[in-house]
Each structure stands twice: as C-alpha cells, then as structure tokens.
Design a protein around this motif. Structure first.
Motif, PDB file in Angstrom:
ATOM      1  N   ASP A  87     -12.800   2.348 -10.392  1.00  0.00           N
ATOM      2  CA  ASP A  87     -12.134   2.295  -9.014  1.00  0.00           C
ATOM      3  C   ASP A  87     -11.339   3.587  -8.536  1.00  0.00           C
ATOM      4  O   ASP A  87     -10.872   3.567  -7.347  1.00  0.00           O
ATOM      5  CB  ASP A  87     -11.275   1.273  -8.637  1.00  0.00           C
ATOM      6  CG  ASP A  87     -12.019  -0.219  -8.945  1.00  0.00           C
ATOM      7  OD1 ASP A  87     -13.358  -0.106  -8.470  1.00  0.00           O
ATOM      8  OD2 ASP A  87     -11.547  -1.261  -9.166  1.00  0.00           O
ATOM      9  N   THR A  89      -7.179   5.547   5.515  1.00  0.00           N
ATOM     10  CA  THR A  89      -8.069   5.566   4.495  1.00  0.00           C
ATOM     11  C   THR A  89      -9.420   5.327   4.879  1.00  0.00           C
ATOM     12  O   THR A  89     -10.409   5.225   4.314  1.00  0.00           O
ATOM     13  CB  THR A  89      -8.010   4.557   3.083  1.00  0.00           C
ATOM     14  OG1 THR A  89      -7.832   3.102   3.794  1.00  0.00           O
ATOM     15  CG2 THR A  89      -6.603   5.038   2.610  1.00  0.00           C
ATOM     16  N   HIS A  90      -9.567   4.975   6.370  1.00  0.00           N
ATOM     17  CA  HIS A  90     -10.822   4.691   7.008  1.00  0.00           C
ATOM     18  C   HIS A  90     -11.604   3.447   6.273  1.00  0.00           C
ATOM     19  O   HIS A  90     -12.593   3.495   5.991  1.00  0.00           O
ATOM     20  CB  HIS A  90     -11.860   5.867   6.896  1.00  0.00           C
ATOM     21  CG  HIS A  90     -11.193   7.188   7.364  1.00  0.00           C
ATOM     22  ND1 HIS A  90     -10.733   7.243   8.837  1.00  0.00           N
ATOM     23  CD2 HIS A  90     -10.698   8.288   7.010  1.00  0.00           C
ATOM     24  CE1 HIS A  90     -10.133   8.516   9.070  1.00  0.00           C
ATOM     25  NE2 HIS A  90     -10.310   8.958   7.660  1.00  0.00           N
ATOM     26  N   SER A  91     -10.862   2.320   6.148  1.00  0.00           N
ATOM     27  CA  SER A  91     -11.274   1.203   5.335  1.00  0.00           C
ATOM     28  C   SER A  91     -10.964   0.072   6.268  1.00  0.00           C
ATOM     29  O   SER A  91     -10.732   0.174   7.276  1.00  0.00           O
ATOM     30  CB  SER A  91     -10.443   0.755   4.114  1.00  0.00           C
ATOM     31  OG  SER A  91     -10.291   1.871   3.301  1.00  0.00           O
ATOM     32  N   ASP A  92     -11.781  -1.154   6.025  1.00  0.00           N
ATOM     33  CA  ASP A  92     -12.215  -2.148   6.547  1.00  0.00           C
ATOM     34  C   ASP A  92     -11.686  -3.582   5.965  1.00  0.00           C
ATOM     35  O   ASP A  92     -11.910  -4.702   5.961  1.00  0.00           O
ATOM     36  CB  ASP A  92     -13.446  -2.616   7.458  1.00  0.00           C
ATOM     37  CG  ASP A  92     -14.380  -2.618   6.352  1.00  0.00           C
ATOM     38  OD1 ASP A  92     -14.246  -2.358   5.338  1.00  0.00           O
ATOM     39  OD2 ASP A  92     -15.605  -2.838   6.970  1.00  0.00           O
ATOM     40  N   ASN A  93     -10.845  -3.374   4.909  1.00  0.00           N
ATOM     41  CA  ASN A  93     -10.388  -4.295   4.007  1.00  0.00           C
ATOM     42  C   ASN A  93      -9.930  -5.619   4.984  1.00  0.00           C
ATOM     43  O   ASN A  93      -9.129  -5.424   5.799  1.00  0.00           O
ATOM     44  CB  ASN A  93      -9.034  -3.907   3.085  1.00  0.00           C
ATOM     45  CG  ASN A  93      -9.432  -2.657   2.201  1.00  0.00           C
ATOM     46  OD1 ASN A  93     -10.509  -2.479   1.695  1.00  0.00           O
ATOM     47  ND2 ASN A  93      -8.953  -1.707   2.290  1.00  0.00           N
ATOM     48  N   TYR A  96      -2.724   1.293   6.333  1.00  0.00           N
ATOM     49  CA  TYR A  96      -3.514   1.829   5.286  1.00  0.00           C
ATOM     50  C   TYR A  96      -4.866   2.089   5.530  1.00  0.00           C
ATOM     51  O   TYR A  96      -5.561   3.030   5.119  1.00  0.00           O
ATOM     52  CB  TYR A  96      -3.030   1.001   4.039  1.00  0.00           C
ATOM     53  CG  TYR A  96      -3.666   1.444   2.888  1.00  0.00           C
ATOM     54  CD1 TYR A  96      -3.078   2.328   2.078  1.00  0.00           C
ATOM     55  CD2 TYR A  96      -4.893   0.814   2.240  1.00  0.00           C
ATOM     56  CE1 TYR A  96      -3.394   3.127   0.806  1.00  0.00           C
ATOM     57  CE2 TYR A  96      -5.343   1.564   1.278  1.00  0.00           C
ATOM     58  CZ  TYR A  96      -4.701   2.467   0.349  1.00  0.00           C
ATOM     59  OH  TYR A  96      -5.392   2.956  -0.914  1.00  0.00           O
ATOM     60  N   ASN A  97      -5.409   1.037   6.100  1.00  0.00           N
ATOM     61  CA  ASN A  97      -6.925   0.904   6.462  1.00  0.00           C
ATOM     62  C   ASN A  97      -7.145   2.022   7.535  1.00  0.00           C
ATOM     63  O   ASN A  97      -8.100   2.826   7.237  1.00  0.00           O
ATOM     64  CB  ASN A  97      -7.384  -0.313   7.293  1.00  0.00           C
ATOM     65  CG  ASN A  97      -7.396  -1.606   6.171  1.00  0.00           C
ATOM     66  OD1 ASN A  97      -7.574  -1.361   5.011  1.00  0.00           O
ATOM     67  ND2 ASN A  97      -7.638  -2.718   6.746  1.00  0.00           N
ATOM     68  N   ASN A 113       0.803  -1.287   0.070  1.00  0.00           N
ATOM     69  CA  ASN A 113       0.169  -0.117   0.119  1.00  0.00           C
ATOM     70  C   ASN A 113       0.864   1.305  -0.031  1.00  0.00           C
ATOM     71  O   ASN A 113       0.103   2.518  -0.213  1.00  0.00           O
ATOM     72  CB  ASN A 113      -0.747   0.117   1.336  1.00  0.00           C
ATOM     73  CG  ASN A 113      -1.944  -1.378   1.012  1.00  0.00           C
ATOM     74  OD1 ASN A 113      -2.475  -1.186   0.414  1.00  0.00           O
ATOM     75  ND2 ASN A 113      -1.751  -1.949   2.082  1.00  0.00           N
ATOM     76  N   ASN A 169      -4.884   3.436  -4.751  1.00  0.00           N
ATOM     77  CA  ASN A 169      -5.953   2.298  -4.210  1.00  0.00           C
ATOM     78  C   ASN A 169      -5.083   1.306  -3.443  1.00  0.00           C
ATOM     79  O   ASN A 169      -3.814   1.291  -3.728  1.00  0.00           O
ATOM     80  CB  ASN A 169      -6.420   1.582  -5.588  1.00  0.00           C
ATOM     81  CG  ASN A 169      -7.294   2.336  -6.305  1.00  0.00           C
ATOM     82  OD1 ASN A 169      -7.241   2.460  -7.425  1.00  0.00           O
ATOM     83  ND2 ASN A 169      -8.364   2.764  -5.682  1.00  0.00           N
ATOM     84  N   GLY A 170      -5.926   0.616  -2.682  1.00  0.00           N
ATOM     85  CA  GLY A 170      -5.143  -0.426  -1.822  1.00  0.00           C
ATOM     86  C   GLY A 170      -4.516  -1.562  -2.723  1.00  0.00           C
ATOM     87  O   GLY A 170      -4.749  -1.775  -3.700  1.00  0.00           O
TER      88      GLY A 170
END
Length: 382
Positions: free
Chosen positions: A225, A371-375, A367-368, A40, A50-51
């Motif tokens: 994307d 980016t406020h992600s939950d991958n 990275y999560n 990332n 992008n992740g």
C-alpha cells in the motif's frame, strides 16, 4: 473483557509497531488491543503517507482488534494536548485496563516524574525562564529546570519518553484507573533517517521508499500500500496559501503561536515553504512546532475550541474492527459514556461533540482534496 490501548499514528505501520503490539499483548495478558490513532495529519504537522482507513487496516492486520480515531483537534497539537485528548477518550471506555507505549527508556519511573512535572514549583518556572533569557533552547532550559526539581532528564529529552510522560500526567489529572505499560523501543530512534535491515523509524521509511531494505522493515501488507514516492509539495503549497490568506488574529489562536510568532510567519508568507520553516526555526521554536502551527492553521484548529472539547463529552469513532472480534469489541465500546459513531451521522452527539466531529470531517475532506481521492468516511470490518 480486558482491553489494552495504544495511542499511535502508524505513519506508516512498521515492524517496530508489530513488535510493540506483540510485547504489550504478552505482558498485559489482555483479551484485545485497541488503537486510538490520528486521522490524516500528524502531531508534527505532517500529512500521513496513507489515509486513516488504510493505516487502520494495517493495524488490524498487524495484531490490533480495533482502531478508533483521535479527533483532529487533539491529533495536530502539542504533546500535552495530544495525550490529554487520547487519554480522555480511552478513560471513558471501562474495559480498557492498560495503556502501552514505546519509549526510549522503559526503566524510568513515569509516575514519579509526572508528579514532578504536574507540580512545577516557582523555582522551576524561574529556572526555565532564566535559561530562555540566556538564549538556551527550550528543551535545554526545560531539562535543566526539571532536573533541578528532582526529575530525570532522560524523560524530557527523548520524544517518545515525553509522550509517555504526558500520558501519565493525563491519567493522573483524570484520576483514571488505566495502568501504563512502557515498552523499550528497538531499532532506529524516532528521528533516525537510516534504513536498517529490520527495525527502522517511520521517518526513515517515509524518506527511503526506494531503498530495498524497506521491504524488511514493514509487513508485506503495508509494503503493497505504500506509494512509490511520497510527494508533499502540494500539501506544503496549500499550507503556504492558507497562511497568505490568514489574519494574525487567527494565527494567535493556535497552540504555540504566540510571543509575536504570528508576525514572523506573516512576514514570510511570500517565501517558498522550506524558507518559511527555515527562517522561523530557532532554539525556541522547533521546525516541528512551526509545521504543526501551519497545519493547524489550514485545518482551523484553534486553542480555545480544543479546550472546550477537552472539557466536554465527546464520541468514539471506530475506523476499523477485526471481524472475528467485532461483536465483543463493539459491545465493549458501547459501555462507554460517549456514543459510538460508525459513519457520519452525528444525531446522537451533543452540540460540542458535533463541533469536534465537524473538525474530523473537514480534515478528512482536506486529505481527499490534497491526494485527489474519493475515500468514504465509514468504519471497515476486516
């Protein structure tokens, strides 16, 4: 099975990358394409647009059969370490026969120039130091010394040529049987910020997301994307926050952070991020080097750890596999002397490999967070 490898970042995947895969397939006659890709964060210390799983998906849709991860300690490191880590892992997979890479000058003799670079004479070192002492930039000083020893300066003046040179040096040092396949780049140069009608640099695309021409520079599956805008303020503020809380002794452990640079960075810790970069960039230290140091600092990627990983048996972590080729590819990967890890279970890894894998986990979580992600960190089949 004959596999062609490509070392990449795909930040983002664009028409030039699609062209590289097409040409490499045609020229090599290989059965499959495997990409070893940064996670990332990039070699220049940037956060990816992008992740890693989205970019791995794009690579598969763009012609690759499998994407595996380049561990973070190698991905966010100088070109020599970036190349050494990637080639080390690729050389552990018996079915990989070719390594293709895009470059500014495909006609160069990469093997001859790699031999010259690997056998730097005392005269070379003296000329390099003299140039630096006279106030010339590192690139200019290195180019002059390299040329005086019989090297072609074109190979050390262009970023993709430099990476190609480092790939070959790593192949020679490992006595690997992998053959290289240099592919002439088309379109915009690596740092060209202009968005063209068809082939533009990843740099131009990231900085021109609202330009209508971008639609012609990336496949539709990538365009769908891409974010509407790519903001890095939160990332840069985080790097600055970590710098503020770091000790000079920690900074000195990072590749490229020596000669008092750690003191300079700490003296600027209260400044805005852009000012930190501006005040530390010089003829000797490029802005990319400073960004990489700050990124490595945030990820706690240290030189002594990386050297330990380079001397150990590691692992192969697939990020994405083409469904129609999955059985053959995974079978080929299983022949490696390194174990294949498809999720987060590290039970079959040795102690050092587990430590390296933990670095990947931390960079994925960072990275999560940013980016406020939950991958989820599991291989995908496309």
């Amino acid at each position: 099975m004959k596999i062609l490898a490509i070392i990449c970042e795909f930040n983002p995947f664009h028409s030039g990358h699609e062209y590289l895969i097409e040409q490499a397939k045609r020229m090599s006659g290989c059965d499959a394409v495997l990409c070893i890709m940064s996670g990332n964060f990039t070699q220049r210390g940037e956060m990816c647009i992008n992740g890693k799983y989205i970019r791995a998906k794009h690579a598969i849709l763009g012609g690759a059969d499998c994407v595996i991860q380049l561990p973070a300690p190698f991905a966010v490191a100088p070109a020599e370490i970036f190349a050494s880590g990637a080639v080390k892992i690729l050389s552990a997979i018996p079915d990989i026969k070719y390594l293709a890479f895009g470059c500014e000058n495909a006609d160069l003799d990469y093997y001859k120039n790699a031999e010259i670079s690997l056998n730097e004479s005392e005269n070379f070192k003296t000329l390099l130091q003299n140039g630096l002492n006279e106030g010339d930039s590192y690139v200019k000083s290195y180019s002059r010394a390299f040329s005086s020893c019989g090297g072609d300066v074109r190979i050390v003046r262009q970023p993709n040529n430099v990476l190609g040179l480092e790939y070959v040096k790593s192949i020679l040092k490992l006595n690997s049987k992998i053959k290289i396949l240099p592919i002439q780049r088309i379109g915009g140069n690596f740092s060209d910020g202009t968005v063209y009608e068809n082939y533009s640099s990843a740099f131009a695309i990231r900085n021109g997301l609202n330009n209508e021409k971008v639609k012609k520079c990336v496949p539709e599956f990538v365009l769908n994307d891409l974010p509407k805008q790519f903001e890095t303020n939160e990332y840069e503020n985080y790097l600055r926050y970590v710098l503020f809380n770091s000790e000079k002794s920690e900074l000195k452990r990072i590749y490229g952070c020596g000669e008092g640079l750690e003191n300079k960075l700490k003296s600027l810790e209260n400044m805005p991020f852009g000012d930190i970069i501006r005040h530390t960039t010089s003829k000797r230290y490029s802005s990319s080097r400073i960004r990489r140091i700050l990124c490595a600092n945030a990820l706690e990627l240290y030189r002594d750890d990386c050297e330990k990983y380079l001397s150990a048996n590691l692992y192969i972590k697939p990020l994405a596999v083409k469904r129609l080729a999955a059985d053959k590819i995974l079978s080929a990967l299983s022949k490696s002397k390194y174990p294949v890890v498809t999720g987060i279970d590290t039970e079959n890894l040795n102690t050092t490999a587990k430590e390296c894998f933990e670095q990947d986990r931390k960079e994925f979580e960072m990275y999560n967070f940013l980016t406020h992600s939950d991958n989820k960190d599991y291989m995908v089949i496309i």
